[in-house]
Design an enzyme around this catalytic site. Sequence first.
Site, PDB file in Angstrom:
ATOM      1  N   LYS A  11       0.813  -1.218   0.000  1.00 59.72           N
ATOM      2  CA  LYS A  11       0.000   0.000   0.000  1.00 59.72           C
ATOM      3  C   LYS A  11       0.853   1.278   0.000  1.00 59.72           C
ATOM      4  CE  LYS A  11      -3.982  -2.137   2.361  1.00 59.72           C
ATOM      5  NZ  LYS A  11      -4.876  -1.987   3.553  1.00 59.72           N
ATOM      6  N   TYR A  51     -12.831  -1.406  -2.835  1.00 62.86           N
ATOM      7  CA  TYR A  51     -13.265  -1.430  -1.432  1.00 62.86           C
ATOM      8  C   TYR A  51     -14.769  -1.221  -1.278  1.00 62.86           C
ATOM      9  CZ  TYR A  51      -8.427  -1.666   0.171  1.00 62.86           C
ATOM     10  OH  TYR A  51      -7.142  -2.075   0.420  1.00 62.86           O
ATOM     11  N   ARG A  87      -2.539 -14.311   4.999  1.00 69.45           N
ATOM     12  CA  ARG A  87      -3.135 -13.536   6.105  1.00 69.45           C
ATOM     13  C   ARG A  87      -2.295 -13.710   7.380  1.00 69.45           C
ATOM     14  NH1 ARG A  87      -7.376  -9.857   4.923  1.00 69.45           N
ATOM     15  NH2 ARG A  87      -7.652  -9.926   7.181  1.00 69.45           N
ATOM     16  N   THR A  93      -5.105  -6.573  11.144  1.00 71.45           N
ATOM     17  CA  THR A  93      -5.347  -5.285  10.469  1.00 71.45           C
ATOM     18  C   THR A  93      -4.658  -4.133  11.208  1.00 71.45           C
ATOM     19  OG1 THR A  93      -7.507  -6.158   9.836  1.00 71.45           O
ATOM     20  CG2 THR A  93      -7.184  -3.784   9.596  1.00 71.45           C
TER      21      THR A  93
END
Length: 139
Positions: A11, A51, A87, A93
């Site tokens: 990102k 998103y 993951r 997160t």
Amino acid sequence: MTTNRTFTMIKPDAVENGYIGKILDMITEAGFEIKAMKYTRLSQKQAEDFYAVHAERPFYGELVSYMTSGPIVAAILEKDNAVADFRTLIGATDPSEAAEGTVRKAYAESKGRNAVHGSDSDENADIEGKFHFAFEEIH
Ligand code: IDP
Ligand code: MG
């Protein structure tokens, strides 16, 4: 549908902070093979669509503006059990909750600016991979 692939993005915060190489190293060291990769920047519409599932969440506007704020690296990765293993590799997160040794623990700034994306299911891995890559860009 392939079940041994996942989709990731490094990102804008991680790109800006100079972590592309370190994150790709963690990914390949963990046994993921790169099937497709590009350095790109999401348009407003691409970020909104990607998103869309979060459209009703209070952080949606912030998320879209962050994800369009600079370039990203998008990639399709392959490994047995790719979605779940990836993951695990990226961690929670929120980096303050991410386990030691995870990408987000090492490189994320905050719950919003959290360095990497990882698909949450085989179905979404397939959708997200096709969102970013044409058939002939996957090897
Ligand atoms: P995930 O990336 O770990 O799957 P999701 O809940 O699917 O997390 O959220 C998608 C992205 O939205 C997160 O990676 C993060 O960038 C952003 N996000 C999630 N929760 C928050 C929040 O509470 N504040 C700001 N941004 C958030
Ligand atoms: Mg998610």
